[in-house]
Design a protein around this motif. Structure first.
Motif, PDB file in Angstrom:
ATOM      1  N   ILE A   2       6.566  99.508  -3.616  1.00  0.00           N
ATOM      2  CA  ILE A   2       6.031  99.715  -2.275  1.00  0.00           C
ATOM      3  C   ILE A   2       4.518  99.562  -2.281  1.00  0.00           C
ATOM      4  O   ILE A   2       3.947  98.973  -1.376  1.00  0.00           O
ATOM      5  CB  ILE A   2       6.448 101.101  -1.732  1.00  0.00           C
ATOM      6  N   THR A   3       3.839 100.050  -3.321  1.00  0.00           N
ATOM      7  CA  THR A   3       2.383  99.984  -3.369  1.00  0.00           C
ATOM      8  C   THR A   3       1.878  98.668  -3.921  1.00  0.00           C
ATOM      9  O   THR A   3       0.706  98.378  -3.811  1.00  0.00           O
ATOM     10  CB  THR A   3       1.812 101.114  -4.251  1.00  0.00           C
ATOM     11  N   ARG A   4       2.738  97.841  -4.535  1.00  0.00           N
ATOM     12  CA  ARG A   4       2.372  96.588  -5.177  1.00  0.00           C
ATOM     13  C   ARG A   4       1.343  96.826  -6.288  1.00  0.00           C
ATOM     14  O   ARG A   4       0.514  95.985  -6.571  1.00  0.00           O
ATOM     15  CB  ARG A   4       1.874  95.555  -4.165  1.00  0.00           C
ATOM     16  N   PHE A   5       1.388  97.987  -6.900  1.00  0.00           N
ATOM     17  CA  PHE A   5       0.496  98.344  -7.992  1.00  0.00           C
ATOM     18  C   PHE A   5       1.164  97.971  -9.304  1.00  0.00           C
ATOM     19  O   PHE A   5       2.214  98.504  -9.648  1.00  0.00           O
ATOM     20  CB  PHE A   5       0.182  99.849  -7.934  1.00  0.00           C
ATOM     21  N   GLU A   6       0.580  97.031 -10.009  1.00  0.00           N
ATOM     22  CA  GLU A   6       1.122  96.543 -11.277  1.00  0.00           C
ATOM     23  C   GLU A   6       0.959  97.607 -12.362  1.00  0.00           C
ATOM     24  O   GLU A   6      -0.096  98.217 -12.486  1.00  0.00           O
ATOM     25  CB  GLU A   6       0.374  95.266 -11.684  1.00  0.00           C
ATOM     26  N   THR A   7       2.003  97.849 -13.124  1.00  0.00           N
ATOM     27  CA  THR A   7       1.945  98.789 -14.237  1.00  0.00           C
ATOM     28  C   THR A   7       2.097  98.027 -15.551  1.00  0.00           C
ATOM     29  O   THR A   7       2.534  96.880 -15.567  1.00  0.00           O
ATOM     30  CB  THR A   7       3.056  99.852 -14.129  1.00  0.00           C
ATOM     31  N   ASN A   8       1.729  98.678 -16.643  1.00  0.00           N
ATOM     32  CA  ASN A   8       1.873  98.062 -17.960  1.00  0.00           C
ATOM     33  C   ASN A   8       3.342  97.775 -18.250  1.00  0.00           C
ATOM     34  O   ASN A   8       4.210  98.591 -17.964  1.00  0.00           O
ATOM     35  CB  ASN A   8       1.310  98.975 -19.053  1.00  0.00           C
ATOM     36  N   ASN A   9       3.606  96.605 -18.836  1.00  0.00           N
ATOM     37  CA  ASN A   9       4.966  96.253 -19.240  1.00  0.00           C
ATOM     38  C   ASN A   9       5.365  97.036 -20.480  1.00  0.00           C
ATOM     39  O   ASN A   9       4.524  97.397 -21.306  1.00  0.00           O
ATOM     40  CB  ASN A   9       5.067  94.763 -19.554  1.00  0.00           C
ATOM     41  N   LYS A  10       6.654  97.254 -20.610  1.00  0.00           N
ATOM     42  CA  LYS A  10       7.225  97.882 -21.795  1.00  0.00           C
ATOM     43  C   LYS A  10       8.491  97.118 -22.144  1.00  0.00           C
ATOM     44  O   LYS A  10       9.292  96.802 -21.259  1.00  0.00           O
ATOM     45  CB  LYS A  10       7.548  99.349 -21.545  1.00  0.00           C
ATOM     46  N   TYR A  11       8.652  96.805 -23.417  1.00  0.00           N
ATOM     47  CA  TYR A  11       9.791  96.027 -23.882  1.00  0.00           C
ATOM     48  C   TYR A  11      10.545  96.821 -24.941  1.00  0.00           C
ATOM     49  O   TYR A  11       9.925  97.391 -25.844  1.00  0.00           O
ATOM     50  CB  TYR A  11       9.326  94.714 -24.514  1.00  0.00           C
ATOM     51  N   ASP A  12      11.856  96.842 -24.836  1.00  0.00           N
ATOM     52  CA  ASP A  12      12.706  97.416 -25.873  1.00  0.00           C
ATOM     53  C   ASP A  12      13.233  96.261 -26.715  1.00  0.00           C
ATOM     54  O   ASP A  12      13.848  95.332 -26.188  1.00  0.00           O
ATOM     55  CB  ASP A  12      13.891  98.163 -25.264  1.00  0.00           C
ATOM     56  N   ILE A  13      13.011  96.320 -28.014  1.00  0.00           N
ATOM     57  CA  ILE A  13      13.447  95.259 -28.916  1.00  0.00           C
ATOM     58  C   ILE A  13      14.639  95.778 -29.706  1.00  0.00           C
ATOM     59  O   ILE A  13      14.544  96.787 -30.405  1.00  0.00           O
ATOM     60  CB  ILE A  13      12.312  94.842 -29.895  1.00  0.00           C
ATOM     61  N   LYS A  14      15.761  95.060 -29.557  1.00  0.00           N
ATOM     62  CA  LYS A  14      16.998  95.488 -30.212  1.00  0.00           C
ATOM     63  C   LYS A  14      17.504  94.388 -31.132  1.00  0.00           C
ATOM     64  O   LYS A  14      17.243  93.208 -30.909  1.00  0.00           O
ATOM     65  CB  LYS A  14      18.058  95.820 -29.166  1.00  0.00           C
ATOM     66  N   ASN A  15      18.255  94.780 -32.142  1.00  0.00           N
ATOM     67  CA  ASN A  15      18.870  93.793 -33.033  1.00  0.00           C
ATOM     68  C   ASN A  15      20.198  93.327 -32.442  1.00  0.00           C
ATOM     69  O   ASN A  15      20.581  93.740 -31.343  1.00  0.00           O
ATOM     70  CB  ASN A  15      19.020  94.360 -34.454  1.00  0.00           C
ATOM     71  N   ASN A  16      20.912  92.475 -33.177  1.00  0.00           N
ATOM     72  CA  ASN A  16      22.159  91.919 -32.640  1.00  0.00           C
ATOM     73  C   ASN A  16      23.282  92.957 -32.541  1.00  0.00           C
ATOM     74  O   ASN A  16      24.324  92.680 -31.973  1.00  0.00           O
ATOM     75  CB  ASN A  16      22.608  90.698 -33.442  1.00  0.00           C
ATOM     76  N   LEU A  17      23.067  94.152 -33.087  1.00  0.00           N
ATOM     77  CA  LEU A  17      24.030  95.246 -32.950  1.00  0.00           C
ATOM     78  C   LEU A  17      23.643  96.190 -31.812  1.00  0.00           C
ATOM     79  O   LEU A  17      24.206  97.267 -31.669  1.00  0.00           O
ATOM     80  CB  LEU A  17      24.131  96.028 -34.260  1.00  0.00           C
ATOM     81  N   ASP A  18      22.643  95.784 -31.017  1.00  0.00           N
ATOM     82  CA  ASP A  18      22.141  96.553 -29.878  1.00  0.00           C
ATOM     83  C   ASP A  18      21.469  97.860 -30.300  1.00  0.00           C
ATOM     84  O   ASP A  18      21.443  98.829 -29.550  1.00  0.00           O
ATOM     85  CB  ASP A  18      23.257  96.815 -28.864  1.00  0.00           C
TER      86      ASP A  18
END
Length: 197
Positions: A2-18
């Motif tokens: 709603i505010t169009r305020f960009e936040t820092n991205n966060k990524y979860d990195i998983k292996n092939n077994l999730d």
């Protein structure tokens, strides 16, 4: 949103077994993130499950308002592993109809290349970026942005699969890993808010 305020991205990195392997967090100040949006310079910090920073990726600001073929406007990502020790660069190259990158060692010598699809906006299909040997023929692996149905078009989370041989040099694995983030920012980052998996 709603505010169009960009936040820092966060990524979860998983292996092939999730299983969770790493967490990647963006470290960019509020002004830079919101003023430059998807063109912003950034620092990504990769931490292991113990919270130790094991890798850093940095993209400097590049103006894209002038000629697309000018080298000074091309995107670049520096990969440091461990943080502070540069192991290589991912360089964007101008191409009329597809995404083209080179993976370079710490001396900025080309060691691998990446060729993306003609269109990264294909509805109903994955976007495949092929990782090739420097000869452009031998296939090394791939970076695939998975199509997640309507969530791909409307959601704020993307899913990427990275494939490479188990016996590939660990530095090259880290460089392909880094290339995935530059590709995400250049082709799939959406404002105002976006997090990837």
């Amino acid at each position: 949103m709603i505010t169009r305020f960009e936040t820092n991205n966060k990524y979860d990195i998983k292996n092939n077994l999730d299983q969770m392997v790493y967490i990647v967090t963006e470290d960019t100040d509020d002004f830079t993130r919101n003023a430059y949006r998807t063109l912003r310079p950034f620092v990504l910090r990769v931490t292991d499950f113990m919270g130790r920073e094991i890798m850093t990726m940095q993209r400097p600001f590049r103006c894209t308002c002038c000629c697309f073929c000018c080298p000074a406007t091309r995107q670049e990502l520096e990969v440091q592993c461990p943080p502070g020790i540069t192991i290589g660069f991912v360089m964007d190259h101008w191409n009329l109809c597809r995404a083209v990158y080179s993976i370079q060692n710490e001396k900025k010598e080309n060691v691998l290349s990446i060729r993306g699809p003609c269109s990264t906006y294909g509805c109903g299909s994955d976007s495949v970026f092929e990782v090739k040997a420097i000869d452009g023929v031998s296939n090394i692996g791939s970076i695939i942005r998975k199509w997640n149905g309507l969530m791909s078009a409307m959601g704020n989370a993307d899913h990427f699969d990275i494939h490479f041989p188990l016996d590939l040099d660990v530095k090259m694995k880290a460089m392909i890993f880094g290339a995935c983030f530059l590709i995400d920012f250049m082709y799939f980052e959406r404002s105002p808010q976006h997090s990837s998996r």
